[in-house]
Design a protein around this motif. Structure first.
Motif, PDB file in Angstrom:
ATOM      1  N   ASN A  68      63.660 -30.866  86.515  1.00 40.05           N
ATOM      2  CA  ASN A  68      64.365 -30.068  87.517  1.00 40.05           C
ATOM      3  C   ASN A  68      64.143 -28.566  87.351  1.00 40.05           C
ATOM      4  O   ASN A  68      64.863 -27.760  87.941  1.00 40.05           O
ATOM      5  CB  ASN A  68      65.863 -30.397  87.462  1.00 40.05           C
ATOM      6  CG  ASN A  68      66.140 -31.854  87.815  1.00 40.05           C
ATOM      7  OD1 ASN A  68      66.072 -32.250  88.970  1.00 40.05           O
ATOM      8  ND2 ASN A  68      66.429 -32.656  86.803  1.00 40.05           N
ATOM      9  N   GLY A  69      63.136 -28.206  86.543  1.00 38.24           N
ATOM     10  CA  GLY A  69      62.769 -26.807  86.394  1.00 38.24           C
ATOM     11  C   GLY A  69      63.773 -25.963  85.630  1.00 38.24           C
ATOM     12  O   GLY A  69      63.741 -24.730  85.684  1.00 38.24           O
ATOM     13  N   LEU A  70      64.698 -26.620  84.890  1.00 42.00           N
ATOM     14  CA  LEU A  70      65.701 -25.881  84.123  1.00 42.00           C
ATOM     15  C   LEU A  70      65.114 -25.365  82.812  1.00 42.00           C
ATOM     16  O   LEU A  70      65.570 -24.363  82.260  1.00 42.00           O
ATOM     17  CB  LEU A  70      66.914 -26.774  83.830  1.00 42.00           C
ATOM     18  CG  LEU A  70      67.628 -27.325  85.070  1.00 42.00           C
ATOM     19  CD1 LEU A  70      68.718 -28.298  84.665  1.00 42.00           C
ATOM     20  CD2 LEU A  70      68.222 -26.197  85.895  1.00 42.00           C
ATOM     21  N   THR A  71      64.118 -26.092  82.311  1.00 39.36           N
ATOM     22  CA  THR A  71      63.400 -25.662  81.112  1.00 39.36           C
ATOM     23  C   THR A  71      61.905 -25.788  81.378  1.00 39.36           C
ATOM     24  O   THR A  71      61.485 -26.503  82.287  1.00 39.36           O
ATOM     25  CB  THR A  71      63.770 -26.531  79.887  1.00 39.36           C
ATOM     26  OG1 THR A  71      63.415 -27.900  80.150  1.00 39.36           O
ATOM     27  CG2 THR A  71      65.258 -26.458  79.588  1.00 39.36           C
ATOM     28  N   LYS A  72      61.133 -25.104  80.559  1.00 36.98           N
ATOM     29  CA  LYS A  72      59.683 -25.181  80.700  1.00 36.98           C
ATOM     30  C   LYS A  72      59.153 -26.407  79.972  1.00 36.98           C
ATOM     31  O   LYS A  72      59.916 -27.189  79.434  1.00 36.98           O
ATOM     32  CB  LYS A  72      59.051 -23.893  80.147  1.00 36.98           C
ATOM     33  CG  LYS A  72      59.451 -22.650  80.942  1.00 36.98           C
ATOM     34  CD  LYS A  72      58.895 -21.386  80.306  1.00 36.98           C
ATOM     35  CE  LYS A  72      59.365 -20.154  81.069  1.00 36.98           C
ATOM     36  NZ  LYS A  72      58.941 -18.898  80.416  1.00 36.98           N
ATOM     37  N   ASN A  73      57.833 -26.542  79.942  1.00 32.26           N
ATOM     38  CA  ASN A  73      57.225 -27.711  79.318  1.00 32.26           C
ATOM     39  C   ASN A  73      57.168 -27.528  77.799  1.00 32.26           C
ATOM     40  O   ASN A  73      56.115 -27.387  77.203  1.00 32.26           O
ATOM     41  CB  ASN A  73      55.810 -27.933  79.872  1.00 32.26           C
ATOM     42  CG  ASN A  73      55.239 -29.267  79.430  1.00 32.26           C
ATOM     43  OD1 ASN A  73      55.969 -30.226  79.211  1.00 32.26           O
ATOM     44  ND2 ASN A  73      53.924 -29.332  79.268  1.00 32.26           N
ATOM     45  N   SER A  74      58.368 -27.535  77.175  1.00 35.47           N
ATOM     46  CA  SER A  74      58.469 -27.348  75.730  1.00 35.47           C
ATOM     47  C   SER A  74      59.284 -28.493  75.132  1.00 35.47           C
ATOM     48  O   SER A  74      59.798 -29.342  75.850  1.00 35.47           O
ATOM     49  CB  SER A  74      59.158 -26.015  75.411  1.00 35.47           C
ATOM     50  OG  SER A  74      60.526 -26.079  75.767  1.00 35.47           O
ATOM     51  N   SER A  75      59.399 -28.475  73.806  1.00 34.28           N
ATOM     52  CA  SER A  75      60.205 -29.486  73.103  1.00 34.28           C
ATOM     53  C   SER A  75      61.538 -28.909  72.649  1.00 34.28           C
ATOM     54  O   SER A  75      62.238 -29.530  71.850  1.00 34.28           O
ATOM     55  CB  SER A  75      59.435 -30.012  71.885  1.00 34.28           C
ATOM     56  OG  SER A  75      58.200 -30.550  72.260  1.00 34.28           O
ATOM     57  N   TYR A  76      61.880 -27.731  73.143  1.00 25.92           N
ATOM     58  CA  TYR A  76      63.099 -27.068  72.692  1.00 25.92           C
ATOM     59  C   TYR A  76      64.357 -27.899  72.956  1.00 25.92           C
ATOM     60  O   TYR A  76      65.236 -28.001  72.107  1.00 25.92           O
ATOM     61  CB  TYR A  76      63.248 -25.698  73.370  1.00 25.92           C
ATOM     62  CG  TYR A  76      62.303 -24.641  72.867  1.00 25.92           C
ATOM     63  CD1 TYR A  76      61.995 -24.530  71.512  1.00 25.92           C
ATOM     64  CD2 TYR A  76      61.719 -23.727  73.747  1.00 25.92           C
ATOM     65  CE1 TYR A  76      61.128 -23.550  71.046  1.00 25.92           C
ATOM     66  CE2 TYR A  76      60.845 -22.734  73.292  1.00 25.92           C
ATOM     67  CZ  TYR A  76      60.547 -22.661  71.943  1.00 25.92           C
ATOM     68  OH  TYR A  76      59.698 -21.686  71.490  1.00 25.92           O
ATOM     69  N   THR A  77      64.453 -28.483  74.156  1.00 25.73           N
ATOM     70  CA  THR A  77      65.665 -29.229  74.510  1.00 25.73           C
ATOM     71  C   THR A  77      65.896 -30.383  73.552  1.00 25.73           C
ATOM     72  O   THR A  77      67.019 -30.601  73.076  1.00 25.73           O
ATOM     73  CB  THR A  77      65.588 -29.757  75.963  1.00 25.73           C
ATOM     74  OG1 THR A  77      65.299 -28.680  76.839  1.00 25.73           O
ATOM     75  CG2 THR A  77      66.908 -30.395  76.373  1.00 25.73           C
ATOM     76  N   ALA A  78      64.838 -31.130  73.249  1.00 26.16           N
ATOM     77  CA  ALA A  78      64.950 -32.279  72.339  1.00 26.16           C
ATOM     78  C   ALA A  78      65.392 -31.836  70.949  1.00 26.16           C
ATOM     79  O   ALA A  78      66.296 -32.435  70.354  1.00 26.16           O
ATOM     80  CB  ALA A  78      63.615 -33.023  72.267  1.00 26.16           C
ATOM     81  N   ILE A  79      64.774 -30.775  70.437  1.00 27.43           N
ATOM     82  CA  ILE A  79      65.097 -30.346  69.071  1.00 27.43           C
ATOM     83  C   ILE A  79      66.482 -29.703  69.019  1.00 27.43           C
ATOM     84  O   ILE A  79      67.226 -29.866  68.039  1.00 27.43           O
ATOM     85  CB  ILE A  79      63.999 -29.401  68.509  1.00 27.43           C
ATOM     86  CG1 ILE A  79      64.040 -29.422  66.963  1.00 27.43           C
ATOM     87  CG2 ILE A  79      64.123 -28.003  69.034  1.00 27.43           C
ATOM     88  CD1 ILE A  79      63.664 -30.738  66.347  1.00 27.43           C
TER      89      ILE A  79
END
Length: 311
Positions: A68-79
């Protein structure tokens, strides 16, 4: 050490593997505090299922942010989800709250995607259904219905049928629950009495370590939530409504925690997914690498301290 945040800047198979390894590592470290479950096949299966629910919740949260474009294509949310989870390791033994949170995430996924204005009725019904299912595992999760009506107001308030759909979802879950309780001989009145109690006291902490972890978590949460309030107007207009829903989801999680009887820090799990998305959005919004690294390292150190102190 100042490059630790950069490791999770991209979303790669290696990062996914690292995340799975870290979840498994901390899950195992906590579970071996009491090894009585090793001798029971049923408990082994329960622990395995619990681990899978934790993992599924982490990656579902990451998916919601990226899709939904709230975060970029990173792994930050998971970590960040994992790091925030480490503040309250007892969650790893609470399958009921983990299941409730997972179903809330399924609902959140549908409500955030309402932004596209496609299949609105199906999304509202599905979200309501998942919230009612979540309430079977943790009753006050039912308050996330507020988010359904907030989403209706934001997107599809003119069609009156959208206001009725949550009640149809309630009837569907109620019929299923009535069948389930009658089949297994569960006393509905006793179940209702046990699960609908309210306890506003927040004096349940059993040791100083839990007090410290709670205090640090509150500080971290306030930092990321207020950061979103400050920067919201500068973010793409297409995502602003979705961010508002994420913030609303966080505060509803706080209300569920405050109201729930048999209170424990486990109920704060309902605030972790939205907070992980807000933390990722904050990190990606920062212009300098130094600030990114400092914020990330502070959260890592706080979460590790909280986790170790409660072992």
């Amino acid at each position: 050490i100042l490059m630790i945040a950069s490791v999770f800047k991209k979303s790669t198979p290696l990062n996914y593997a690292l995340t799975v390894f870290l979840v498994l590592f901390f899950f195992f470290i906590y579970q071996i505090q009491d090894t009585s479950w090793v001798a029971s096949g049923v408990l082994l299966l329960k622990k395995g299922f619990t681990f899978l629910i934790v993992l599924a919740s982490i990656f579902l949260t990451s998916f919601i942010g990226k899709r939904n474009g709230l975060t970029k294509n990173s792994s930050y949310t998971a970590i960040f989800f994992l790091l925030l989870l480490l503040f309250f390791p007892t969650i790893l033994n609470n399958l009921n709250i983990l299941l409730a949170n997972f179903f809330i995430l399924l609902a959140l996924r549908r409500l955030i995607s309402l932004q596209s204005m496609k299949a609105s009725k199906e999304k509202i019904f599905d979200a309501s259904l998942w919230i009612f299912v979540a309430s079977l595992f943790s009753f006050w999760s039912i308050l996330f219905l507020i988010l359904v009506f907030i989403s209706v107001i934001f997107h599809v308030s003119r069609d009156y049928t959208n206001w009725v759909l949550p009640f149809i979802a309630f009837i569907a879950v109620a019929i299923f629950f009535a069948f389930f309780t009658s089949f297994f001989g569960i006393n509905i009145l006793y179940y209702w009495h046990q699960n609908t109690q309210i306890d506003l006291a927040i004096d349940y902490f059993s040791n100083p370590s839990q007090n410290i972890a709670f205090s640090i978590y509150v500080s971290v949460a306030l930092f990321f939530v207020f950061s979103m309030f400050i920067t919201l107007s500068h973010r793409p207009s297409i995502t602003q409504t979705s961010y508002k829903k994420i913030v609303a989801s966080f505060f509803i999680g706080v209300i569920v925690f405050v109201l729930s009887a048999h209170k424990s820090s486990d109920f704060l799990l309902l605030t972790i997914a939205p907070l992980a998305i807000l933390a990722s959005a904050h990190l990606e919004y920062l212009q300098t690498k130094f600030k990114q690294e400092m914020v990330f390292i502070v959260v890592v150190l706080c979460s590790l301290f909280s986790f170790v102190s409660q072992l």
